[in-house]
Scaffold this motif. Structure first.
Motif, PDB file in Angstrom:
ATOM      1  N   HIS A 449       0.853  -1.192   0.000  1.00  0.00           N
ATOM      2  CA  HIS A 449       0.000   0.000   0.000  1.00  0.00           C
ATOM      3  C   HIS A 449       0.887   1.239   0.000  1.00  0.00           C
ATOM      4  O   HIS A 449       1.710   1.421   0.896  1.00  0.00           O
ATOM      5  N   CYS A 450       0.701   2.066  -1.026  1.00  0.00           N
ATOM      6  CA  CYS A 450       1.498   3.280  -1.138  1.00  0.00           C
ATOM      7  C   CYS A 450       0.556   4.479  -1.062  1.00  0.00           C
ATOM      8  O   CYS A 450      -0.508   4.483  -1.683  1.00  0.00           O
ATOM      9  N   ALA A 451       0.947   5.474  -0.299  1.00  0.00           N
ATOM     10  CA  ALA A 451       0.091   6.656  -0.141  1.00  0.00           C
ATOM     11  C   ALA A 451      -0.122   7.345  -1.487  1.00  0.00           C
ATOM     12  O   ALA A 451      -1.170   7.932  -1.735  1.00  0.00           O
ATOM     13  N   GLU A 452       0.861   7.256  -2.356  1.00  0.00           N
ATOM     14  CA  GLU A 452       0.770   7.904  -3.668  1.00  0.00           C
ATOM     15  C   GLU A 452       0.094   7.025  -4.706  1.00  0.00           C
ATOM     16  O   GLU A 452      -0.807   7.452  -5.418  1.00  0.00           O
ATOM     17  N   CYS A 453       0.549   5.791  -4.808  1.00  0.00           N
ATOM     18  CA  CYS A 453       0.144   4.926  -5.930  1.00  0.00           C
ATOM     19  C   CYS A 453      -1.024   4.017  -5.591  1.00  0.00           C
ATOM     20  O   CYS A 453      -1.506   3.290  -6.455  1.00  0.00           O
ATOM     21  N   GLY A 454      -1.405   3.972  -4.338  1.00  0.00           N
ATOM     22  CA  GLY A 454      -2.495   3.068  -3.982  1.00  0.00           C
ATOM     23  C   GLY A 454      -2.000   1.656  -3.758  1.00  0.00           C
ATOM     24  O   GLY A 454      -0.921   1.446  -3.202  1.00  0.00           O
ATOM     25  N   THR A 490       9.266  -0.356   0.588  1.00  0.00           N
ATOM     26  CA  THR A 490       9.189   0.798  -0.319  1.00  0.00           C
ATOM     27  C   THR A 490       8.265   0.463  -1.474  1.00  0.00           C
ATOM     28  O   THR A 490       8.104  -0.698  -1.834  1.00  0.00           O
ATOM     29  N   CYS A 491       7.678   1.473  -2.051  1.00  0.00           N
ATOM     30  CA  CYS A 491       6.741   1.261  -3.145  1.00  0.00           C
ATOM     31  C   CYS A 491       7.511   0.866  -4.411  1.00  0.00           C
ATOM     32  O   CYS A 491       8.443   1.573  -4.810  1.00  0.00           O
ATOM     33  N   PRO A 492       7.125  -0.237  -5.028  1.00  0.00           N
ATOM     34  CA  PRO A 492       7.833  -0.671  -6.237  1.00  0.00           C
ATOM     35  C   PRO A 492       7.644   0.314  -7.386  1.00  0.00           C
ATOM     36  O   PRO A 492       8.441   0.311  -8.326  1.00  0.00           O
ATOM     37  N   GLN A 493       6.614   1.154  -7.296  1.00  0.00           N
ATOM     38  CA  GLN A 493       6.372   2.079  -8.406  1.00  0.00           C
ATOM     39  C   GLN A 493       7.081   3.411  -8.242  1.00  0.00           C
ATOM     40  O   GLN A 493       7.756   3.884  -9.137  1.00  0.00           O
ATOM     41  N   CYS A 494       6.957   4.035  -7.052  1.00  0.00           N
ATOM     42  CA  CYS A 494       7.506   5.374  -6.886  1.00  0.00           C
ATOM     43  C   CYS A 494       8.711   5.400  -5.944  1.00  0.00           C
ATOM     44  O   CYS A 494       9.369   6.434  -5.816  1.00  0.00           O
ATOM     45  N   GLY A 495       8.962   4.287  -5.278  1.00  0.00           N
ATOM     46  CA  GLY A 495      10.140   4.211  -4.435  1.00  0.00           C
ATOM     47  C   GLY A 495       9.999   4.868  -3.069  1.00  0.00           C
ATOM     48  O   GLY A 495      10.910   4.849  -2.262  1.00  0.00           O
TER      49      GLY A 495
HETATM   50 ZN    ZN Z   1       4.102   4.561  -4.804  1.00  0.00          ZN
END
Ligand code: ZN
Ligand code: ANZ
Length: 873
Positions: A449-454, A490-495
């Motif tokens: 779960h990423c605050a930015e990417c969902g 860490t988020c795999p998309q935005c780091g």
């Molecule tokens: Zn992210």
């Protein structure tokens, strides 16, 4: 024969053969083998600590099938594993301060040893445990596949919340409104949960049941009811204004009863109810009260019917002057149909109860055939049967079926603000499968779960996402949530910093594909190897308890379809044949102080009638209670280890298979196990005597007609056992072995041991071998020992099934084709001189016939003597 002991000693013999099988890898199954395949599987156990008699019965049955099919020339897959995730491990960890993994793997070690002491012909090299990262790694990757395909998704859902175990419960885990383990009253909560889209397959899961013709009819019926397809109509009721909305849509399967309507009711969490509750504290507290009860159908069905009058009025769709009160009612489910109903008290019991409580009255609109309309009154119950329409204007005189079609047709053609008043609708009871569990000891759901990417899928290279070892269970809730570091990633998309999902999967997911994993359990890169899994599946014979008739089997059928869609295998139905075995039951014993006594704590006085039982401790009389399923609470269990220790595994297996039809309950008794033990010795002596006879020098004495008789009894038994085995009638196989043993013993008594001719000795040798081969699948150790005694150089476990000499039985036995309504469906092998009654009896016992009859009586049974039987249904 020199060195042969008088008494058969299972305790020495059994481990010896187990070692030999292991050394020779007798039960190792290769994937590249040209023989036809046969996959037999018993439902794998939960590693609770020790095996129980139910396991012994289940695995003995599967083992017989495996051994017989091996002898019949098949390449047999017969694996074993452990359904190893689940809450008991956490509970045990909490109680004794250990760790679920330690508890689980210790239990597995114990139970593996116990199963091995049963002499099961299992390929242990394929053993898997679902809690092993090498297994759940693939489950995680398949979850990601399903996510990509839209088969896994997240939604807000009302869930049953167990306040003690601090977890979500499936509806089936709520019993009478209480948690199945904690027994605490269940609450409703709204949580974001992961779901599998099983409803996408509802039609297919239902329709394919027809093709499962080697499944018990009752299981197919249970699945059908669970899927719950119904054909009905959506009817749109306009609301008298002012009202917050223009109309309420309801789902009904009985549009014919529309003129019997007395009220409209919506679910407590219907959007309209929520909206009304915003400005109405009384309604709000009613809604909240409803939410404290579980969501399960059972919970709602048993709860008292209660409602709240909203004051709104709905217009009857076929009469603008007719107004119906609108209630919020506790027995209307939001997630079924349209979350709203029209109530017809005269013809629906729930509506009847409700209308009675709120003084809404009733109008009968269906009158039973043969009853005078004016005489028809209801006393305290709705009439849910068939009949003729009354009090229903243009529907009067029709049958309800006709009226349903007519009234929907009429309303479909009428428009209200450009919208049809009604439309046909197919509805399912089946809901999507909620797989989120707020527990530690399960397969982590691989998302971040990423605050930015969902919600972001975990990278495949990061699998398996393993459970942290350092957790505690001293406080309620999910240890993964409170672990200091595990969820931080860490988020795999935005780091950016992100958090792992802390829900784990329902353990039913683990058991929904293990049968596929067994086909190539060491494949590290993928859940399955396509060519291998497609070769082995479907499971030809699956054996397990009826308690899994719905969920486990339905989930497995769904998951197989999902695996097909995601490219992991090619078929839809994982289990071609299913057999549900009965329970092991035992007498219960109650001491004078009211406490239960175990069978090891009592002494029986067989001499007295009725039988009397006394406490071993103080000699006081003990009350013999009902015969019930073996359970710890009633203390009427018998420990397989004790039985195997004192009688041997073969005796236990034999008794388990002997006494009752395998789908019925078997009553465990001391006399029963003693009888089996005696028979073991009897077989051992008979084979010994035959061996002695065969080792003597040849003399020609008896006419060869005698030798034929010896051969004939064996071949007759062989034919019967073959027929019984094909229907898994193990108890009848046992009976044939008893009979053959007695017959050979009698014939042997007629033989002069020093003077028997070659033909007679050969006949006994052959018949003795057949006898061994017939019982060896059930008593494999005794089988090997006897096989060696008759001088064989191979193992009976490696020997080919005996070939039936038809010429010997052709005179007595007859193969009769059985037709149902003129189409051939089965065969029976029956005595040539069987009476019509005996033939009828045998035919009615056939599974194929039973399935067709579905409990009905046949119209007639035509028997063409010696030729054919036709059942007219
Ligand atoms: Zn992210
Ligand atoms: C009117 C009616 C009259 C009904 C009658 C039955 C008998 P099955 O067959 O199980 O699909 N129903 C519809 N939606 C509901 C909901 N969300 N919660 C509770 N009950 C609901 O059941 C369909 C019937 O269950 C429907 O037909 C509806 O009641 C009720 F004489 O409509 B009936």
């Amino acid at each position: 024969m020199a060195g042969r002991s008088e008494r058969y000693n299972a305790r020495e013999v059994e481990p010896k053969w187990q070692k030999i099988w292991q050394e020779r890898s007798t039960f190792r199954t290769a994937n590249d083998d040209n023989r036809p395949k046969y996959y037999v599987l018993e439902m794998f156990p939960y590693p609770s600590g020790r095996i129980h008699m139910g396991h012994v019965r289940n695995y003995a049955m599967g083992d017989v099938v495996a051994r017989v099919m091996r002898a019949k020339g098949y390449n047999v897959l017969h694996p074993m594993g452990w359904d190893a995730f689940g809450m008991p491990a956490e509970n045990a960890a909490r109680l004794n301060g250990s760790h679920p993994a330690i508890w689980t793997y210790e239990n597995i070690a114990t139970m593996r040893k116990q199963l091995q002491s049963m002499g099961l012909s299992i390929d242990w090299s394929r053993e898997i445990a679902t809690c092993d990262p090498s297994y759940y790694k693939h489950q995680q990757s398949m979850f990601l596949d399903m996510l990509e395909k839209g088969l896994a998704y997240r939604k807000n859902a009302k869930v049953n919340w167990d306040p003690v175990d601090q977890t979500v419960l499936a509806n089936e885990q709520v019993i009478d409104g209480r948690g199945w383990r904690s027994n605490a009253p269940v609450e409703q909560r709204e949580l974001t949960q992961w779901f599998f889209k099983i409803t996408d397959f509802a039609d297919d899961l239902l329709n394919s049941l027809d093709g499962l013709d080697r499944w018990p009819e009752k299981v197919r019926l249970m699945q059908k009811n669970w899927i719950g397809r119904s054909e009905g109509a959506l009817i749109h009721f306009s609301l008298a204004q002012p009202a917050p909305v223009a109309e309420i849509s309801v789902y009904t399967t009985r549009p014919d009863t529309i003129f019997g309507a007395k009220f409209v009711a919506i679910a407590p969490d219907h959007p309209l109810a929520r909206e009304l509750a915003n400005n109405n504290p009384e309604l709000r507290s009613f809604v909240e009260e409803c939410q404290r009860v579980g969501t399960s159908v059972a919970a709602l069905e048993t709860a008292e019917k209660r409602g709240f009058d909203t004051g709104l009025k709905a217009n009857h769709p076929l009469d603008p002057d007719w107004k119906l009160p609108v209630y919020v009612a506790n027995f209307v489910l939001m997630d079924y149909g349209a979350g709203a109903i029209f109530g017809c008290p005269a013809h629906d019991q729930r509506d009847f109860d409700f209308a009675k409580a709120y003084g809404l009255g009733y109008t009968v609109v269906v009158c039973p055939e043969g009853v005078q309309e004016s005489d028809f009154v209801l006393d305290n119950a709705a009439y849910e049967g068939d009949g003729r329409m009354i009090n229903s204007r243009f529907l009067n005189g029709m049958t309800p079926k006709e009226a349903q079609i007519e009234v929907v047709r009429r309303m479909e053609g009428e428009f209200l603000d450009g919208r049809r008043r009604a439309e046909r609708k197919v509805n399912f009871k089946l809901r999507d499968w909620g797989i989120s569990r707020q527990r530690y000891w399960g397969c982590p759901i691989p998302v971040i779960h990423c605050a930015e990417c969902g919600v972001v899928p975990a990278p495949r290279a990061s699998l398996p996402i393993t459970l942290p070892a350092d957790v505690t269970f001293d406080v309620p809730g999910n240890p993964l949530d409170r672990h200091p570091t595990w969820r931080i990633t860490t988020c795999p998309q935005c780091g950016r910093a992100a958090q792992r999902e802390t829900d784990t999967m329902d353990t039913f997911v683990d058991s929904s594909w293990y049968f596929a994993r067994f086909t190539d359990p060491t494949n590290e890169v993928a859940p399955t190897t396509r060519s291998v899994v497609d070769h082995w599946l479907p499971v030809d014979q699956y054996i397990g308890g009826i308690e899994h008739a719905i969920l486990h089997l339905l989930y497995s059928r769904y998951f197989t379809r999902a695996m097909k869609e995601t490219g992991h295998l090619s078929l839809k139905e994982p289990f071609a044949g299913l057999f549900t075995q009965g329970m092991v039951v035992h007498e219960t014993y109650r001491a004078q102080d009211g406490g239960w006594l175990s069978p090891t704590e009592i002494r029986t006085d067989d001499a007295s009638t009725p039988r009397q039982v006394f406490s071993l401790k103080d000699g006081s009389p003990v009350e013999i209670g009902a015969i019930e399923k073996m359970s710890k609470s009633k203390r009427n269990t018998v420990d397989p280890d004790d039985i195997i220790g004192s009688f041997g595994a073969d005796t236990a297996r034999w008794f388990m298979l002997s006494d009752s039809p395998p789908d019925g309950d078997v009553i465990w008794t001391e006399e029963g196990i003693q009888g089996a033990a005696k028979f073991v010795q009897k077989l051992w002596r008979l084979i010994g005597d035959i061996a002695d006879l065969c080792s003597n020098a040849a003399h020609e004495t008896l006419p060869s007609e005698f030798a034929n008789r010896v051969r004939k009894v064996a071949h007759t038994a062989l034919a019967k056992v073959d027929a019984d085995l094909s229907r898994l009638r193990f108890n009848r196989c046992v009976a044939q072995v008893y009979e053959l043993t007695n017959e050979l013993r009698t014939l042997l008594a007629d033989v002069d041991h020093t003077n028997a001719g070659d033909d007679v000795r050969a006949a006994f040798h052959e018949s003795g071998k057949i006898l061994i081969q017939l019982f060896a699948p059930m008593m494999p150790h005794l089988g090997e020992e006897c096989w060696a005694t008759l001088g064989a150089s191979n193992l009976v476990a490696e020997s080919a099934w005996p070939t039936l000499d038809h010429s010997l039985i052709v005179n007595d036995m007859l193969n009769l084709p059985v037709q149902i309504n003129g189409k051939k469906r089965a065969d029976i092998i029956i005595a040539r001189d069987a009476t019509s009654k005996q033939i009828e009896h045998a035919v009615l016992g056939l599974d194929a016939v039973q399935r067709f009859l579905e409990g009905r009586q046949p119209r007639k049974i035509v028997i063409v003597p010696q030729r054919i039987v036709n059942v007219v249904v």
